[in-house]
Each structure stands twice: as structure tokens, then as C-alpha cells.
Design a protein around this motif. Structure first.
Motif, PDB file in Angstrom:
ATOM      1  N   TYR A 127     -22.188  -9.838  15.987  1.00 33.16           N
ATOM      2  CA  TYR A 127     -22.114  -9.521  17.419  1.00 33.16           C
ATOM      3  C   TYR A 127     -21.333 -10.602  18.176  1.00 33.16           C
TER       4      TYR A 127
ATOM      5  N   SER B  17     -32.867  -0.505  24.584  1.00 35.10           N
ATOM      6  CA  SER B  17     -32.534  -0.322  23.169  1.00 35.10           C
ATOM      7  C   SER B  17     -31.695  -1.482  22.617  1.00 35.10           C
ATOM      8  N   ASP B  18     -30.398  -1.415  22.683  1.00 34.03           N
ATOM      9  CA  ASP B  18     -29.602  -2.450  22.005  1.00 34.03           C
ATOM     10  C   ASP B  18     -29.145  -3.589  22.911  1.00 34.03           C
TER      11      ASP B  18
END
Lengths: 206, 206, 206, 206
Positions: free
Chosen positions: A156, A111-112
Motif C-alpha cells: 500500500y 471497510s478498507d
């Protein structure tokens, strides 16, 4: 337009990197783009639309630190993702963005982020001195709006400055280093580790 | 520092082995190290930090039988694993340590060893004359303390002297032979057999 | 028979494309056929029975727009599938038909089409500007009666003119473009995307 | 010993075939053996113990129709499997025996034969003109007693003379043809089809 010797040197390194990367199958069709920072803080970067395994010097263009063309050639839409990395990391001299099958598949099954641990090859990544560590490679949603995508990446990296690569989902990988050779080393290591994870994933999820 | 003709001959063999091994994808990034024993019991061994598919003679250094540098270059931390093998096996003339994907995956899916049997290709390994046999390749936990890792290996080889290779978990394979060509033959056979086991494992464990 | 310069230029492009395609493993044995349209609407096309990775100029023949031989050489049975595409698409200048493993496997696991979406590499296909799209590649049953197979294809393309490739089940892929390079780009992108789908299929269907 | 021009021509074809086959990864270590029949019914055949991707003319020896050495070199133990095929099939001019991963895996997952059907590439095999057919490739148990293994093969071929290849379990494949090129074509087609079957097997058996 005449280019500096530094430009031609960087162009040759990017051409050779492209041939290496293409032999691995990581830049199918005309995908991917590569860049190298020059001493005056301008960048040599591949023009879009060319096969990265068959680059010639005329397929490399010159941009300034903000990604504006300095030689009249049209830069790739993704140029911003390169220049943001150079702005953020003063020692980064090269950025490689191929479309590896491994990174594409990872992005469809994780997923991430994908977390790599307990591999000796992690030591090929910057600042890693033992296999007994965790390296996190984030995965961002793909976006045709590159400014928005760059912002997503920036947020991020603000939080995780020690990151050495990121994946764009269904798209490919960005990795960078203090030289073209260093960025290639990171790429080759990550592709190997992603392939390990993919083959183990298949078994673990049966 | 001037080197002997024996050194240069061995260096050329290691360079060619590196190109062969790299074409197979078994030394991603700058992983792996290779050595060959010289007639005077010194060893030619790859320096660390170089891409093993692109070695030049200056990337090979000279060490003594205990692993000490004889030419001022810095030996790889794993040098001890090479010299222990030469001390143990008087006829061993070459040691190859690549990071094969197959060996890495085997180490993640098997526990303390992988047993190979009923393959004709086992006959490429030393002393094997029939497929109807079992060859055991031990798997050791990875350890950044190479002296401790070498001890772990030594204890096993004391008990199982006919071993022709071992895997370090999440890391790679060590194999050796009476010449660089023989060690390469063992490596090529083992990678093939590991890949067979991995693909069969997937099916058997569904 | 003497050929035009246009013919020899096209022949060289098809020979180079064959070497590229063969290195990928997409034309095993003597499978596949390739063609390029010449300015006078005749076509250069590979003769049948030759290994497509080892073509020489004498392995390329000249046909008219209906697929009739113009040089006495015998055209492949599948020539009709090429000429129909040239008749349908005025800007199409090249047709490539290899036997990719990926296309063969897709045809055995999917039914009447494979739909590709959410891949950046879709942008390598004509008219695609975002990953957020769907590209449908139809799959037709194989048929040794090429006229009947061509009719089957024609019916589909009448309804879906924006198609850029099709698969013949258990056989291979046809793709085309405005140049040999463009057709190669489509092929390389589709093989990559098919391989992604196959590897994801395995996981999703466990 | 001086050899005929026919011998050297055949040797060159076997050397080139070995390079082709090795690039595919089908002769790991020093596995495999290849032969070609000469006009006087003697055979050129690879000596054992050499890497088949690096053959030189001195690695090819001359045997008579019964497999006896005519030049003092020692023939491979498996020579009998070659000569039996030449005796059985008057038009067969070449026999290739590599150790393909695909054939090895097939032999571990299928029992006494693998049946190939509904593939266009079947037409690369002798006498096949449509995909709508079945080609049966038998699998024999491996045996270090080559005379006994040859007998096993002979019994099968007596009953099924149209066979174009067979697998020895955990070992490799034998295929043959009217020329080295024809045998290579059969090999390349069969490896592709075996790989298809293996990848489909994984899905079907989940």
C-alpha cells in the motif's frame, strides 16, 4: 550492556509519550508499542508485555535497523512494522502504535479506509495546509503473521507514499513522524478526527 | 526583548488556561490559540505550532492592537480574529479559541447556528439571568483566508453585538470575556451545553 | 492484631489497584471489592463500605480460605465469590470486582453471555494468542443470596474452566489472575472490549 | 468575622468535595452549590459565582437555619433549597447540588421522574438493601423564583419523605446525606445510574 546517551534520551521520550497516551486510554492492558530511531540508525523500542503508561528505562530495548535485538532482550513480534517504516521514510524518527478505541471502532464500521476531510485539524498532519483536502487512512486486515502483514502494508505504501498512518482492523493504529512529538501530534489529531467520524456516523446512519 | 510584568501575568494566565483546556481534551495536537489584552492595548497571544497544554512563557508573544508582532516572533494566521474582537468590544480582555469536539460536531450537524434554551447553565454567559431565554451561537464556514473569515464574522457581529461566541465549521469555537477566567467560564458552559444538544440530537433524530 | 509483611505488600497492591480503577470510574460510590491471596492461603480483602479509590491499609482485612474473618473485621457479603475462585484455580492470586459501566450495560443488552472475537486485545487475556478466537464472558442474574449466586457461578465454571471473568447482571464484573497486575490487565482489556461491543451494538441495532 | 473550628472543618470537606465533583465534570463554569450543617444548626455554604473545583475557605460562608447570612457575605439564591432540606431531615448534614450532564439530559428525556431498578449500585442509596427495588427520583420544572421552586419540592417531599435526591429540569441535581461523604456517595451512584439509563434509553428508543 551499557546504552548510549542517545538511547536514554529516546527512552525518556518514549516513557513520557506512554504516560500521555495512557492518560488518554489508548493503551489498555499491556497493548501497544513505541519506538524512536537513534542517530546511528539503531532503534529504541518498547519490550512487549509491559503497561505502556508505567514504562521504566529497563522496559525499552535496543534493536538494529532490521529489528534484531542488540541487548539480549526479546523484541515484540510487531517490531518489523516499525523497522519497515524507518527503512521507507528516511526522515521518520518515531513510530507510535497504540490501541485506540476510535481506531478499533473505525475498523469495524468502515471497510478498507477512512477518508477525513473538511476539518481544520487535518493541518496537524504532515504536508496539509488547508481543511479543504482529503486524507485517507487505510485499514488492513489483522494478521498474526507479522511478515505477511508488513508486506500488505508495504504494497500500500509503495502506491501511497504520502500516507501518515494506518489502522490494523480490530487492533489499533500506526502513526509516525520526524520526532516523538510529531508522531504524538499525528496520533492526537487522528484520534480526535476518528471520534468525530464515529459520532457523525451514528447520526448519518440512523 | 524584555516584557512587562503585565505581559508575564497574562502569559501565566494563558498557560494555566491551556492546561485546564487540555485536560478537557479541547486542544488536540497543537490546535487552538489564546490571547489576553494588556492595559496598554497590546496583546499577549500564543505562538502557533505549540501544544496548548504544555505552554511555557516563551510560547507567548506580544502583538499590537492590529496584530503586528512586537517581539519578532511570528503570530498565528488567526491573530486577526482575536484583534477584531478586542477592537469591537472595549471590555473584552481575553479570547480563547480551542478545537472542542462538541463545537466541531455541532458545526457538522447544525447549519448556520445552534440555539440554546431552557438550561440553567446559560446564566454562566454574559447578561443572561434566566434559563427561559435563547442564546444563539452562529456557525461560520471555515476559510483559510483569515481576512475574509474575519469579515464574515464582523458582518454578523455588527448585526448581533450581544453574541458571546461563534463556531467555525469543522474547526472550533471562539469565545471571549472580561478576563481569562470569564472567557474560560463561557467556554466550559458552552461545551457542556453543546454536548447536551448533541446527545439530545441523537435521540430526537432517531 | 499484627499483620505479616505479605499482608501489607498485598494491601499496598490492592490500594494502588483501587486508585487505578477509580480513576477509570469503575468503582462509583463505595462499590466493588478486591482481594489478593497470601502465601499461607489466607487472603487480604477490602472491607465493605469504603470508597475503593481512597483505601488505606486499615480498609483491608484478613480472611481464611473459607472467607472467615481472622482479624475481627467484618468481611463483605460477597467474600464467598472471591474464596470460591481461589479454591478452584490454584494459580489465581488476585480477584477484582469493580462496577464498570460497560459491564453493567452489557448485562442489560445481552442475555446469558457476551462473546468477544476478532480483537487483538483478546491476547491480553490468559491463554489467548490470536485475535481469531472467541472469548465468552458469561452473565449471571444478580442475587442478594451470595451462596446461591456462588453456586450458580460454580456450576458454570465446572463446565467452562477456562473462563477468565464473569458479569453479574446490573451489578459488575469479576475477573482474576496470577497477580494483582494480571487481574488488572484482564479488567482493563475487558472494559475496552465491552465498550467496543456497546458502541458497535448501537450502530448494528439501528 | 471569626469562624469556629467546626466551620473550617466543614469548609475543608466542601472544598475537597468540590475538587472531586469538578474532576468528574459535574460543575462546569461556576455552577452548583454545596453546604454542610454545623452542630449549632448554622450552615457552611458556598458563595455564588466561584468555580466549585477551585474553592478556597473564603468562598464558603456562614448562614443561619433560615438561610440568612451571618457573616455579611451574600448567599446564593438557591440557599433556600438547602435550608428546607435541613429543616425537613434532622439527620441530614450535607447537601450537594452539582450540574451533572446526566441529570440535565435525564430531565430533557424523561417527564416527571426517573425510576431506577435492578441495579446493585442502588444499595449505595440510603435504606436500600437489594437491587430488586425501585428508586424514584422526581424531576421538577426549573424556576428562577426559588421560593416557589422550594414549595414545589416541599409538596413532593411531604408525600414522599424517603426521597434521596431530586432533579431540576435543565439545571441539575440535589442530593443529601448524613455527612458530606454520604451525600457524595449518593451523587456518584446516581450519576452512574443516570448514565446507564441514558445509554439504555438510546438503544431502547431506536
Amino acid at each position: 550492556m551499557s546504552y548510549s546517551t542517545d538511547f536514554y534520551t529516546a527512552a525518556q521520550e518514549l516513557i513520557a509519550a506512554g504516560q500521555f497516551i495512557d492518560r488518554k486510554g489508548w493503551v489498555p492492558a499491556t497493548s501497544g508499542n513505541f519506538s524512536a530511531r537513534l542517530p546511528d540508525n539503531t532503534c529504541a523500542i518498547t519490550v512487549s508485555g509491559k503497561h505502556k503508561g508505567q514504562l521504566t528505562p529497563s522496559d525499552i530495548m535496543l534493536i538494529d535497523a532490521l529489528g534484531q535485538s542488540l541487548d539480549g532482550k526479546t523484541p515484540s513480534a510487531e517490531t518489523l512494522l516499525h523497522t519497515h517504516l524507518y527503512q521507507r521514510y528516511p526522515t521518520t524518527q518515531a513510530v507510535l502504535h497504540p490501541h485506540c478505541l476510535s481506531a478499533t471502532l473505525i475498523s469495524k464500521l468502515w471497510s478498507d479506509a477512512v477518508v477525513l476531510e473538511d476539518y481544520e485539524l487535518l493541518k496537524a498532519l504532515p504536508g496539509i495546509t488547508t481543511h479543504a483536502t482529503q486524507v485517507r487512512i487505510p485499514i488492513f486486515a489483522n494478521d498474526q503473521d507479522i511478515a505477511r502483514l508488513a508486506q500488505q502494508v508495504d504494497r500500500y505504501l509503495d502506491q501511497h507514499p504520502a500516507t501518515c498512518a494506518y489502522i490494523i482492523a480490530g487492533h489499533g493504529i500506526y502513526t509516525w513522524g520526524n520526532s516523538v512529538a510529531a508522531a504524538l501530534r499525528h496520533l492526537e489529531a487522528l484520534d480526535f478526527l476518528f471520534e468525530c467520524e464515529l459520532r457523525l456516523h451514528r447520526v448519518k446512519n440512523q
